[in-house]
Design a protein around this motif. Structure first.
Motif, mmCIF file in Angstrom:
data_model
loop_
_atom_site.group_PDB
_atom_site.id
_atom_site.type_symbol
_atom_site.label_atom_id
_atom_site.label_comp_id
_atom_site.label_asym_id
_atom_site.label_seq_id
_atom_site.Cartn_x
_atom_site.Cartn_y
_atom_site.Cartn_z
ATOM 1 N N TYR A 1 5.199 -4.929 3.505
ATOM 2 C CA TYR A 1 5.955 -4.224 2.474
ATOM 3 C C TYR A 1 4.969 -3.264 1.805
ATOM 4 O O TYR A 1 4.151 -3.668 0.977
ATOM 5 N N HIS A 2 5.019 -1.998 2.198
ATOM 6 C CA HIS A 2 4.115 -0.980 1.664
ATOM 7 C C HIS A 2 4.833 -0.158 0.597
ATOM 8 O O HIS A 2 6.019 0.144 0.725
ATOM 9 N N SER A 3 4.082 0.266 -0.420
ATOM 10 C CA SER A 3 4.689 1.144 -1.414
ATOM 11 C C SER A 3 3.618 1.807 -2.265
ATOM 12 O O SER A 3 2.409 1.643 -2.050
ATOM 13 N N HIS A 4 4.105 2.565 -3.239
ATOM 14 C CA HIS A 4 3.287 3.266 -4.229
ATOM 15 C C HIS A 4 3.508 2.591 -5.580
ATOM 16 O O HIS A 4 4.540 1.978 -5.822
ATOM 17 N N TRP A 5 2.507 2.678 -6.458
ATOM 18 C CA TRP A 5 2.673 2.170 -7.814
ATOM 19 C C TRP A 5 2.104 3.188 -8.797
ATOM 20 O O TRP A 5 1.212 3.958 -8.467
ATOM 21 N N ALA A 6 2.632 3.177 -10.009
ATOM 22 C CA ALA A 6 2.129 4.034 -11.089
ATOM 23 C C ALA A 6 2.508 3.383 -12.408
ATOM 24 O O ALA A 6 3.671 3.004 -12.600
ATOM 25 N N LEU A 7 1.532 3.244 -13.302
ATOM 26 C CA LEU A 7 1.769 2.562 -14.569
ATOM 27 C C LEU A 7 1.133 3.326 -15.728
ATOM 28 O O LEU A 7 0.008 3.815 -15.605
ATOM 29 N N ASN B 1 -4.184 -0.995 -3.839
ATOM 30 C CA ASN B 1 -5.027 0.029 -3.216
ATOM 31 C C ASN B 1 -5.096 1.259 -4.113
ATOM 32 O O ASN B 1 -4.252 1.454 -5.000
ATOM 33 N N ASN B 2 -6.063 2.140 -3.811
ATOM 34 C CA ASN B 2 -6.012 3.468 -4.405
ATOM 35 C C ASN B 2 -5.007 4.324 -3.624
ATOM 36 O O ASN B 2 -4.362 3.855 -2.673
ATOM 37 N N TYR B 3 -4.874 5.570 -4.025
ATOM 38 C CA TYR B 3 -3.876 6.425 -3.378
ATOM 39 C C TYR B 3 -4.181 6.622 -1.892
ATOM 40 O O TYR B 3 -3.260 6.781 -1.084
ATOM 41 N N TRP B 4 -5.450 6.598 -1.520
ATOM 42 C CA TRP B 4 -5.853 6.880 -0.142
ATOM 43 C C TRP B 4 -5.663 5.669 0.769
ATOM 44 O O TRP B 4 -6.089 5.671 1.900
ATOM 45 N N MET B 5 -5.003 4.633 0.242
ATOM 46 C CA MET B 5 -4.707 3.389 0.968
ATOM 47 C C MET B 5 -5.978 2.624 1.320
ATOM 48 O O MET B 5 -6.065 1.956 2.348
ATOM 49 N N TRP C 1 -3.217 -12.122 -12.328
ATOM 50 C CA TRP C 1 -3.385 -10.755 -12.831
ATOM 51 C C TRP C 1 -4.165 -9.947 -11.803
ATOM 52 O O TRP C 1 -5.252 -10.315 -11.387
ATOM 53 N N ILE C 2 -3.599 -8.801 -11.419
ATOM 54 C CA ILE C 2 -4.234 -7.872 -10.492
ATOM 55 C C ILE C 2 -4.747 -6.682 -11.283
ATOM 56 O O ILE C 2 -3.977 -5.985 -11.957
ATOM 57 N N ARG C 3 -6.035 -6.438 -11.197
ATOM 58 C CA ARG C 3 -6.658 -5.353 -11.967
ATOM 59 C C ARG C 3 -6.434 -3.995 -11.308
ATOM 60 O O ARG C 3 -6.437 -3.886 -10.079
ATOM 61 N N THR C 4 -6.300 -2.974 -12.118
ATOM 62 C CA THR C 4 -6.120 -1.619 -11.600
ATOM 63 C C THR C 4 -7.432 -0.844 -11.517
ATOM 64 O O THR C 4 -7.486 0.205 -10.867
ATOM 65 N N LEU C 5 -8.467 -1.315 -12.185
ATOM 66 C CA LEU C 5 -9.812 -0.733 -12.092
ATOM 67 C C LEU C 5 -9.819 0.780 -12.349
ATOM 68 O O LEU C 5 -10.300 1.569 -11.526
ATOM 69 N N ASN C 6 -9.262 1.181 -13.470
ATOM 70 C CA ASN C 6 -9.253 2.576 -13.925
ATOM 71 C C ASN C 6 -8.319 3.489 -13.145
ATOM 72 O O ASN C 6 -8.320 4.704 -13.364
ATOM 73 N N HIS C 7 -7.526 2.944 -12.246
ATOM 74 C CA HIS C 7 -6.555 3.752 -11.503
ATOM 75 C C HIS C 7 -5.242 3.823 -12.281
ATOM 76 O O HIS C 7 -4.745 2.803 -12.759
ATOM 77 N N GLU C 8 -4.677 5.005 -12.365
ATOM 78 C CA GLU C 8 -3.374 5.174 -12.996
ATOM 79 C C GLU C 8 -2.245 4.963 -12.000
ATOM 80 O O GLU C 8 -1.105 4.686 -12.381
ATOM 81 N N SER C 9 -2.572 5.126 -10.708
ATOM 82 C CA SER C 9 -1.568 4.977 -9.654
ATOM 83 C C SER C 9 -2.293 4.703 -8.348
ATOM 84 O O SER C 9 -3.522 4.778 -8.259
#
Length: 376
Positions: free
Chosen positions: A264-270, A293-297, A336-344
């Protein structure tokens, strides 16, 4: 060239000596940078810096695979994807290995099974540097292996059937892929594996200009092709951002995915005050996990931070369900899954040999709303 009595080897030698082969390699690497400005890609300095690092990582992986370990007569199992080379939503629970092989030859793998949870071997057409798909030509997993009492085993890889542990190939096979999957990376030991060519007609070859030219071409094709392919995937995932729809199984298998895994692959943005909540009740299965993942998968830094959760590490509710929370700040909840400074970025959920494939439910809430739900 033929009229002048020049062979393809002569032409390759001339291109190496003139520097043309190297210039084309560099030109293709330069052109690969266009994937970072493909429609939909994030243009922040942070995301672009990660993108260019991604291209350097792909280059490093390609040179190792297609220049250093390119001879199918003397195959070497090596880690083309690992903690600092990432692509295609690489699984943080996996220990990936690959080797260059030829369907015209025969090989033997010797191994010690050890304690890692999941082990599989696949032969595929082509290789990562050719572009296009990599359809499977044979598959065998750990549960199908005959393993000796001391944990040792052997596998024959060939296009003709063989008694015992046999991994089929076809004449077009060009790549061996080994996937080992941890449940508990800190305490499990991956299988120890070696590979050798046992075909009497196989003779390791010294480096030739033609071999180097092909290695440079395959490397630059990998960098340009993989970066553009996954930029396209990420753009498409944005159409269902913050949800986790089923990814086409035929598409994943053609790209080299494990046929026993449902993705199940997708994009996220928060926004800074938002959280993505993922809820599901896992069925009986060999393994499952979720990763960010980051945007570059590329999977995020799983060596130092919790950016994924799996069957072993997850905290379960009393009814067997799991709630995963992706958030920029600690919500004070398990999983809890960290985003590590990523917005998406992108994300992936996997079922491995599951009896059923329930759809993970997702919702975006504010952190305050999430805290009120927990207290209610």
């Amino acid at each position: 060239m033929n009229l002048r009595g020049q062979t393809p080897e002569d032409q390759a030698a001339a291109r190496i000596v003139s520097g043309q082969a190297w210039a084309e390699f560099c030109d293709t690497l330069k052109a690969a940078g266009a994937s970072l400005s493909f429609p939909g890609t994030p243009q922040t300095p942070f995301d672009q810096a990660e993108g260019y690092r991604y291209l350097t990582r792909l280059t490093r992986a390609g040179l190792e695979a297609f220049v250093e370990y390119a001879d199918p007569a003397r195959p070497v199992l090596h880690r083309v994807v690992h903690e600092t080379v990432k692509m295609g939503s690489d699984n943080p629970d996996n220990y990936y290995q690959t080797a260059r092989i030829s369907g015209a030859l025969e090989y033997r793998i010797r191994g010690q099974r050890n304690t890692i949870a999941y082990l599989s071997f696949g032969s595929m057409i082509g290789h990562y540097g050719q572009g296009g798909g990599m359809p499977p030509t044979g598959y065998i997993e750990g549960s199908q292996l005959h393993v000796e009492d001391d944990g040792s085993f052997e596998i024959i890889i060939s296009a003709t059937p063989h008694p015992g542990n046999w991994l089929p190939m076809t004449p077009e096979s060009g790549t061996l892929v080994v996937r080992q999957t941890f449940l508990d990376r800190a305490n499990e030991q991956p299988a120890e594996l070696t590979i050798e060519c046992i075909d009497m007609d196989a003779t390791p070859q010294p480096l030739t200009p033609a071999m180097l030219e092909e290695g440079l071409r395959a490397t630059s094709t990998l960098v340009a092709g993989a970066s553009l392919l996954f930029a396209k995937w990420a753009r498409d995932f944005k159409s269902h951002s913050n949800t986790l729809p089923l990814f086409d199984p035929e598409r994943s298998t053609a790209a080299g995915g494990d046929p026993n895994i449902v993705y199940y692959h997708s994009h996220w943005a928060l926004a800074p005050d938002q959280a993505l909540v993922i809820e599901v009740t896992p069925p009986p299965c060999e393994h499952w996990n979720f990763q960010l993942n980051n945007y570059w998968m590329e999977s995020l830094d799983y060596r130092n931070f919790q950016v994924h959760v799996n069957k072993h590490s997850a905290h379960y509710a009393s009814d067997g369900s799991v709630r995963i929370v992706v958030a920029h700040a600690d919500p004070g909840l398990p999983n809890w899954i960290r985003t590590l400074n990523h917005e998406s970025g992108t994300m992936c959920f996997r079922w491995v040999r599951a009896e059923r494939h329930p759809q993970p439910n997702t919702r975006v809430v504010t952190l305050d709303q999430l805290k009120r739900e927990v207290l209610s």
